[in-house]
Design a protein around this motif. Sequence first.
Motif, short mmCIF file in Angstrom:
data_model
loop_
_atom_site.label_atom_id
_atom_site.label_comp_id
_atom_site.label_asym_id
_atom_site.label_seq_id
_atom_site.Cartn_x
_atom_site.Cartn_y
_atom_site.Cartn_z
N UNK A 75 -6.66 12.05 -35.47
CA UNK A 75 -6.11 12.02 -33.98
C UNK A 75 -4.97 13.22 -34.09
N UNK A 76 -4.23 13.40 -35.12
CA UNK A 76 -3.39 14.35 -35.28
C UNK A 76 -4.06 15.92 -35.33
N UNK A 107 4.39 13.69 -35.03
CA UNK A 107 5.53 12.89 -35.90
C UNK A 107 5.64 11.50 -35.52
N UNK A 108 5.37 11.23 -33.89
CA UNK A 108 5.28 9.89 -33.51
C UNK A 108 4.26 9.11 -34.15
N UNK A 109 3.16 9.54 -34.44
CA UNK A 109 1.84 9.17 -34.95
C UNK A 109 2.23 8.60 -36.53
N UNK A 110 2.95 9.66 -37.21
CA UNK A 110 3.40 9.59 -38.50
C UNK A 110 4.21 8.29 -39.03
N UNK A 111 5.48 8.43 -37.89
CA UNK A 111 6.32 7.18 -37.66
C UNK A 111 5.70 5.82 -37.29
N UNK A 124 -5.52 4.85 -33.23
CA UNK A 124 -6.11 6.06 -33.59
C UNK A 124 -7.61 5.68 -33.22
N UNK A 125 -8.19 4.78 -33.94
CA UNK A 125 -9.63 4.38 -33.73
C UNK A 125 -10.17 4.67 -32.21
#
Length: 153
Positions: A75-76, A107-111, A124-125
């Motif tokens: 997704x990233x 960054x929002x996805x990592x957090x 994400x799926x």
Amino acid sequence: MDRQEKNSEIDTRKRLEYLAWLLDSSIRLPGGFRIGFDGILGLLPGIGDTLSAGLSSYIVVEAVRLNVPGLVLLRMLLNIALELFVGIVPIVGDLFDFGFKANERNIRLINAHLEAPARTRRQSRRAVLMVALGLFGLLVFTMATFIALLQLL
């Protein structure tokens, strides 16, 4: 996770958040809108968007080191690819680049993953599935259009 690993993760997150801010929002324009060096690099014809994507990829590399799962990484990468390919289009792409802010999204996805891994994987799926369905629909549309044009000839 021991104390040293936790501190290392916090340091990495802070460093990545700073990089994303630099790339996406570090320059304040009149009226309060913020842009970053990513968008400015994108104004350079030919090489600018590629350089921006390279810098953005560093965040993904660090996400791998933080054990972010493959679906979230995909997704990233899709965020970076979208910004890269739309950014290639003159003027419209540059405006998109200033507004989309792929690095801050990543960054929002990592957090989100580090705080709620199951929910982030599920979201994400869904996002990756929607992109895949969209690309499949585009492929079907392109093929149907091509066949219709051939029949007209």
